[in-house]
Design a protein around this motif. Structure first.
Motif, PDB file in Angstrom:
ATOM      1  N   THR A  10      20.010   2.531  49.707  1.00 33.95           N
ATOM      2  CA  THR A  10      20.283   3.960  49.704  1.00 33.95           C
ATOM      3  C   THR A  10      21.188   4.318  48.527  1.00 33.95           C
ATOM      4  N   ASN A  11      21.194   5.582  48.190  1.00 41.17           N
ATOM      5  CA  ASN A  11      22.075   6.043  47.121  1.00 41.17           C
ATOM      6  C   ASN A  11      23.537   5.765  47.455  1.00 41.17           C
ATOM      7  N   ASP A  12      23.884   5.902  48.715  1.00 39.50           N
ATOM      8  CA  ASP A  12      25.246   5.622  49.146  1.00 39.50           C
ATOM      9  C   ASP A  12      25.617   4.171  48.860  1.00 39.50           C
ATOM     10  N   GLU A  13      24.718   3.257  49.161  1.00 34.43           N
ATOM     11  CA  GLU A  13      24.978   1.835  48.934  1.00 34.43           C
ATOM     12  C   GLU A  13      25.088   1.523  47.447  1.00 34.43           C
ATOM     13  N   VAL A  14      24.185   2.085  46.658  1.00 33.39           N
ATOM     14  CA  VAL A  14      24.196   1.826  45.216  1.00 33.39           C
ATOM     15  C   VAL A  14      25.454   2.400  44.582  1.00 33.39           C
ATOM     16  N   PHE A  15      25.806   3.622  44.952  1.00 33.91           N
ATOM     17  CA  PHE A  15      26.991   4.264  44.374  1.00 33.91           C
ATOM     18  C   PHE A  15      28.252   3.474  44.710  1.00 33.91           C
ATOM     19  N   ARG A  16      28.392   3.090  45.975  1.00 31.37           N
ATOM     20  CA  ARG A  16      29.598   2.361  46.383  1.00 31.37           C
ATOM     21  C   ARG A  16      29.710   1.037  45.627  1.00 31.37           C
ATOM     22  N   GLU A  17      28.606   0.315  45.531  1.00 30.30           N
ATOM     23  CA  GLU A  17      28.638  -0.965  44.835  1.00 30.30           C
ATOM     24  C   GLU A  17      28.996  -0.780  43.364  1.00 30.30           C
ATOM     25  N   ALA A  18      28.400   0.230  42.730  1.00 26.58           N
ATOM     26  CA  ALA A  18      28.670   0.472  41.316  1.00 26.58           C
ATOM     27  C   ALA A  18      30.113   0.905  41.092  1.00 26.58           C
ATOM     28  N   PHE A  19      30.622   1.745  41.978  1.00 29.88           N
ATOM     29  CA  PHE A  19      32.002   2.213  41.847  1.00 29.88           C
ATOM     30  C   PHE A  19      32.988   1.069  42.042  1.00 29.88           C
ATOM     31  N   MET A  20      32.787   0.301  43.104  1.00 26.58           N
ATOM     32  CA  MET A  20      33.725  -0.778  43.425  1.00 26.58           C
ATOM     33  C   MET A  20      33.706  -1.882  42.366  1.00 26.58           C
ATOM     34  N   ALA A  21      32.557  -2.087  41.721  1.00 28.89           N
ATOM     35  CA  ALA A  21      32.459  -3.123  40.694  1.00 28.89           C
ATOM     36  C   ALA A  21      33.303  -2.778  39.473  1.00 28.89           C
ATOM     37  N   ARG A  22      33.546  -1.484  39.248  1.00 27.30           N
ATOM     38  CA  ARG A  22      34.299  -1.058  38.068  1.00 27.30           C
ATOM     39  C   ARG A  22      35.764  -0.768  38.381  1.00 27.30           C
ATOM     40  N   ALA A  23      36.047  -0.433  39.627  1.00 28.64           N
ATOM     41  CA  ALA A  23      37.418  -0.088  39.995  1.00 28.64           C
ATOM     42  C   ALA A  23      38.285  -1.343  40.027  1.00 28.64           C
TER      43      ALA A  23
END
Length: 231
Positions: free
Chosen positions: A57-70
């Motif tokens: 889901t978009n929610d899963e992709v967004f969270r993973e992408a955000f957390m990988a950079r934070a």
């Protein structure tokens, strides 16, 4: 299929997003500077738009992408961003310019026998999208589908976004019309074979001569079109 921001809910998207980012930034300033937060969000959004894995889901992709950079404190930052939608997002209502036309359009369409879909770009969580539907006075409208981060696997302007909607509602492209205000994002429905109507009240982009929509007009024109169109 109706877009929300700039279509059923007139607003200036840049001003609205600035309000969102400012509210989040105040909650996470012990971990991230405002510019850092905005850059992280946009990078994660880009990854979400590019995603082509139908099981995520978009929610899963967004969270993973955000957390990988934070960096440090990322779990706390993520929790504060979620809390912003629960506790503060509703305060941004003053940035929208709701119109009674939106409710009249939807109710008229229902009376005419149409099924309605809110085909808003699903880069916001369900909480934020349903809150904006309340701002527009549409919380009681029985939409067949409202696309959100949690229930969608693609974003605009990907053609897969529109194909996923067609699959979910069990309709052929020619049975539908996409009504929106963004030449690129909403106009992409044409790639799925869906006729496109562009609302000019808050139009984003310019209409290319080689890819004209089925029609263009104001929200008032949309209402008249629905009143006199045969299904």
């Amino acid at each position: 299929m109706f877009d929300l921001d700039g279509t059923l809910l007139p607003l200036d998207l840049e001003t609205f997003l600035h309000g969102c980012f400012s509210g989040m930034a105040r909650r996470v300033d012990r971990w991230l500077a405002p510019d850092e937060l905005v850059n992280l969000i946009w990078a994660a959004v880009k990854d979400t738009v590019k995603n082509d894995e139908p099981h995520r889901t978009n929610d899963e992709v967004f969270r993973e992408a955000f957390m990988a950079r934070a960096g440090a404190g990322k779990e706390e930052v993520w929790a504060e961003m979620k809390a912003f939608y629960e506790e503060e997002f509703a305060q941004l209502r003053h940035l929208a310019r709701p119109t009674d036309l939106a409710q009249e359009i939807c109710r008229t369409a229902l009376e005419q026998g149409y099924e309605l879909v809110v085909a808003t770009n699903p880069i916001f969580p369900e909480k934020a999208i349903h809150e904006r539907l309340r701002w527009a006075g549409l919380e009681a409208i029985p939409f067949r589908l409202v696309t959100t981060m949690e229930n969608s696997h693609y974003c605009k302007p990907r053609v897969q976004y529109y194909r996923e909607i067609l699959t979910k509602i069990g309709r052929c492209p020619e049975e539908c019309t996409m009504i929106g205000n963004d030449v690129v994002e909403d106009g992409a429905a044409a790639e799925a074979g869906i006729p496109v109507g562009l609302v000019t009240d808050c139009l984003v982009g310019s209409v290319p001569a080689d890819r004209s929509p089925a029609w263009t007009g104001t929200l008032t024109d949309v209402l008249e079109w629905i009143k006199h169109r045969e299904i």
